[in-house]
Structure formats: C-alpha cells, structure tokens
Write an enzyme that holds these catalytic residues in place. Structure first.
Site, mmCIF file in Angstrom:
data_model
loop_
_atom_site.group_PDB
_atom_site.id
_atom_site.type_symbol
_atom_site.label_atom_id
_atom_site.label_comp_id
_atom_site.label_asym_id
_atom_site.label_seq_id
_atom_site.Cartn_x
_atom_site.Cartn_y
_atom_site.Cartn_z
ATOM 1 N N TYR A 66 88.338 113.373 9.064
ATOM 2 C CA TYR A 66 88.478 113.847 7.675
ATOM 3 C C TYR A 66 88.226 112.695 6.699
ATOM 4 O O TYR A 66 87.420 112.805 5.770
ATOM 5 C CB TYR A 66 89.869 114.448 7.437
ATOM 6 C CG TYR A 66 90.191 114.583 5.968
ATOM 7 C CD1 TYR A 66 89.559 115.553 5.185
ATOM 8 C CD2 TYR A 66 91.090 113.708 5.331
ATOM 9 C CE1 TYR A 66 89.823 115.649 3.818
ATOM 10 C CE2 TYR A 66 91.357 113.810 3.971
ATOM 11 C CZ TYR A 66 90.733 114.769 3.224
ATOM 12 O OH TYR A 66 90.977 114.869 1.871
ATOM 13 N N SER A 78 89.616 110.538 -1.883
ATOM 14 C CA SER A 78 91.009 110.407 -1.450
ATOM 15 C C SER A 78 91.367 108.939 -1.269
ATOM 16 O O SER A 78 90.506 108.110 -0.917
ATOM 17 C CB SER A 78 91.158 111.132 -0.110
ATOM 18 O OG SER A 78 92.350 110.748 0.514
ATOM 19 N N ALA A 79 92.654 108.650 -1.435
ATOM 20 C CA ALA A 79 93.152 107.295 -1.183
ATOM 21 C C ALA A 79 92.910 106.882 0.262
ATOM 22 O O ALA A 79 92.930 105.691 0.580
ATOM 23 C CB ALA A 79 94.648 107.236 -1.486
ATOM 24 N N LYS A 101 85.134 111.735 3.678
ATOM 25 C CA LYS A 101 85.285 111.306 2.272
ATOM 26 C C LYS A 101 84.541 109.991 2.050
ATOM 27 O O LYS A 101 83.842 109.813 1.051
ATOM 28 C CB LYS A 101 86.773 111.135 1.917
ATOM 29 C CG LYS A 101 87.559 112.434 1.913
ATOM 30 C CD LYS A 101 87.112 113.354 0.790
ATOM 31 C CE LYS A 101 87.736 114.718 0.873
ATOM 32 N NZ LYS A 101 87.134 115.716 -0.011
ATOM 33 N N ASP A 150 99.467 106.748 10.496
ATOM 34 C CA ASP A 150 100.159 106.621 9.204
ATOM 35 C C ASP A 150 100.320 105.158 8.794
ATOM 36 O O ASP A 150 100.608 104.293 9.625
ATOM 37 C CB ASP A 150 101.569 107.232 9.291
ATOM 38 C CG ASP A 150 101.589 108.700 8.904
ATOM 39 O OD1 ASP A 150 100.517 109.252 8.602
ATOM 40 O OD2 ASP A 150 102.691 109.300 8.906
#
Ligand code: NAD
Ligand code: UDP
Length: 338
Positions: A149, A124-125, A153, A295
């Site tokens: 999460y 994932s980015a 990754k 974010d």
C-alpha cells in the site's frame, strides 16, 4: 468549471465534497462503490441541500472517464480513489498496484488528453518510511516503505514528480495525510470500515457501541512516554478544508507542491483511549498485545509549510475528534444504510 473528485463517496472524499459545495464549488464525483455505500451520496446531498453529478465508474476505465471529461467542464481533479488497507495489500499486492498505480496512470492520461493538468493527490505520511525522525518535514527523503500500500503512494508520488518535470504546465499537489479520524458534526457522515477495523479509532468506536469486546493495544514497550505508539490524529473536516486550499493552489499557479496535513501534535494510543472515554462516557476495555509488524513508535508532522504557503491549519483538537467519531458511530451503529 467543476472539480472532479475521484473516490468522492469514501470517508475523506465525502467530507471534502461537503466542504467544496458549502463554498459554492461545483463538483463531479466518480466512484466505483468498492469501499463505500451509495447512501453516502444521499447524505452529502442532504447535508448541503445541493445536487451534484455522480458517475459510478472505475478510474481504470479510460473510456468511461473520457466520457465524463467530454460531458462535464472539469477544471481540476482531487484524486482520492484507491485501496487503503495495509494488511490486505500484503496479501493482494497485484490488486493494489493495479488499482492505485495503474488507476492513477489511466486517470492522468485521460486528463492530459482533455487538457486538464491540475491535480491534488491523496498521499500519506507512510511515504516517509522507517528512517526519518518526527516531526516529519516535506523536504525529508521519502521511500523505505515497508508494505505494498505504502509503495503505491510512493510510486504515484514519483510518477507525478516525473510528469511535472516532463511538462511544467501541470500543477500538482501531493498531500501527505497523517491519521484522519472524526466525522461530520451532524453525525450523518463518518468512517464505515468493512469487517474488523484495522485502524485505532473505528476499533474503539466499535468497542464503545458493543460490536467488539475489547481493544488490543499493539505494544506498550515503545520508546514513547507511555510505551504505546504515538500518531498525529487529524479531524477529517480539517483535512477536507486542507483540500480546498490545495485546489486553490493548483488552480492559481503551475508547479509541484507537497504539504503535510497534520496537526503537529502526537498522541499515544492510551491518550486516545482516555480522550474517547471522556467524550463518550463509555469505558473502553483494552488488553496489551504484541507490537504490530511494520509499526513505528512515533509519527507526527511538522505542519508549518501548509500554514505558511496555504494558510491552512488544523483547528479541531483531540476531544472534538473523539466526540464527533462517537456521534457518528452511536447514531449509525451499522454505518451507512445499504
Ligand atoms: P475510502 O476507501 O473511504 O475512500 C476511497 C474511495 O475510492 C471509496 O469510496 C472507493 O469505493 C473508491 N475507489 C477505490 N478504488 C477505485 C477505483 N478504481 N475507481 C473508482 N473509485 C475507487 O478511503 P479514505 O479513507 O477516504 O481515503 C481516501 C484516500 O486517502 C485514499 O487514496 C487513501 O489511500 C488516502 N489516505 C487515507 C488515509 C486514512 O487513514 N484514511 C491516510 C492517508 C492517505
Ligand atoms: N493500534 C492499536 N490497536 C488497534 C489499532 C491500532 O493499538 O486495534 C495502534 C497502532 O499500533 C498505532 C496507532 O494505534 O500505534 C494508530 O494505528 P492506525 O492503524 O490507526 O494508523 P497507522 O498510523 O498505523 O496508519
């Protein structure tokens, strides 16, 4: 030889299965049905007109996985299976590390024991973390991830890199996805989140269908053209087609390969709302809320490496992504049948 697809009944996996079968590739799917419905299997078969083997099995079940490798002629693996909800991972870190990291370790060990050393992994980015500036390129330093999460990754990427160093007979492709949205053109396959959607597009489609009253935009005071967050949305079918190229790569040569799968274009939250309204003819009421913790203002890819080395490029634009998301949601207001 077949491609084993872990998590193959989920959102991205199911679209990839269809594209693999459309090119005549034999597939075997393993999924524990934790975050999908069995009817996804029927939809894949109906769309392709072809049958395939499905095993209901958890990737942490070494014995179950070994039997699959004994029964089937597996040449390579696309590894989608994993838990993916950022907020939930903060509440349940042990479950996320167990499912994603431990699950991958079990899978890799079973693969090695059966002499299968070719894997394409769903990264994932998010692994680019908070410190890199978009457009993101594959050679940037990864890490600095802010939630469990994302750390799963990042940790799996580290494990796969170490594995390749230890044994260069492996062929490993890390695919860093940006923001997959959209659905199959038929309107019979798409994203079917449980409960209140965390992601932007499923939230918008549920507002459009009348399941939610209004979208909350998470902040409009970012340093972006309209103040809302900018992301690189990619049509799930383009993403699926990227996997076909990646399988070709790992089947063709040994090595450790890393590719961004994105469009290279950033759209703001309000750009997506506008594009969706145009595609669906529905108004999407929204309110501006506070920023969502963790974010970034802006996150989009440099997509040139995948073009240069795999000959892959995303072809479908934002309007088509919105049209296809809406077709899926409007034809399946409650998602997949039980
Ligand atoms: P999804 O939840 O729709 O699909 C994942 C599938 O894996 C589900 O069908 C689930 O039942 C299965 N699964 C989970 N744990 C399993 C286990 N232990 N054993 C067997 N099956 C298991 O998710 P998706 O959106 O299709 O994502 C696929 C992969 O891509 C995931 O690894 C995800 O982290 C990654 N990814 C997704 C996004 C995104 O925005 N959708 C972005 C970047 C990366
Ligand atoms: N977003 C939003 N409201 C929502 C869901 C998401 O404003 O209900 C914004 C979010 O802040 C981000 C963008 O939409 O700027 C994409 O968020 P998403 O969760 O889909 O993907 P992320 O890039 O965070 O993985």
């Amino acid at each position: 030889m077949a491609v084993l697809v872990t998590g193959g009944l989920g959102y991205i996996g199911s679209h990839t299965c269809v594209e693999l079968m459309n090119t005549g590739t034999e597939i075997v799917v393993v999924d524990n049905l934790y975050n999908c419905k069995k009817s996804s299997y029927d939809r894949i078969k109906a769309l392709t007109g072809k049958d395939f083997k499905f095993y209901e099995c958890d990737i942490r079940d070494a014995e179950g996985l070994s039997k699959i490798f004994e029964n089937e002629n597996i040449g390579s693996v696309i590894h989608f299976a994993g838990l993916k909800a950022v907020g939930e991972s903060v509440q349940k870190p042990l479950e996320y590390f167990d499912n994603n990291v431990n699950g991958t370790l079990v899978l890799l060990d079973v693969m090695r024991k059966h002499g299968c050393k070719k894997i394409v992994f769903s990264s994932s980015a998010t692994v680019y973390g908070m410190n890199n500036v978009s457009p993101l390129t594959e050679n940037m330093e990864v890490g600095g991830v802010t939630n469990p999460y994302g750390r799963t990754k990042y940790m799996i990427e580290c494990i796969l890199k170490d594995l390749y160093v230890s044994d260069n007979e492996w062929s490993i492709c890390l695919l860093r996805y940006f923001n997959p949205i959209g659905a199959h053109k038929s309107g019979t396959m798409g994203e079917d989140p449980n409960g209140i959607p965390n992601n932007l597009m499923p939230y918008i489609t549920q507002v459009a269908i009348g399941k939610r009253e209004c979208l909350t935009v998470h902040g409009n005071d970012y340093d972006t053209p309209d103040g809302t967050g900018v992301r690189d949305y990619i049509h799930v079918v383009d993403l699926a087609l990227g996997h076909l190229k990646a399988v070709g790569k790992v089947e063709g040569e040994n090595g450790l390969f890393i590719y961004n799968l994105g469009t290279g274009i950033g759209y703001s939250v309000l750009d997506v709302v506008k594009a969706f309204e145009k595609a669906s003819g529905k108004e999407i009421p929204y309110v501006i809320g506070p920023r969502r913790s963790g974010d970034l203002a802006t996150c989009y890819s440099n997509a040139e490496k995948a073009l240069n080395e795999l000959g892959w490029k995303a072809e479908r634009g934002i309007d088509e992504m919105c049209e296809d998301s809406w077709r899926w949601q409007s034809q399946n207001p409650d998602g997949y049948p039980d």
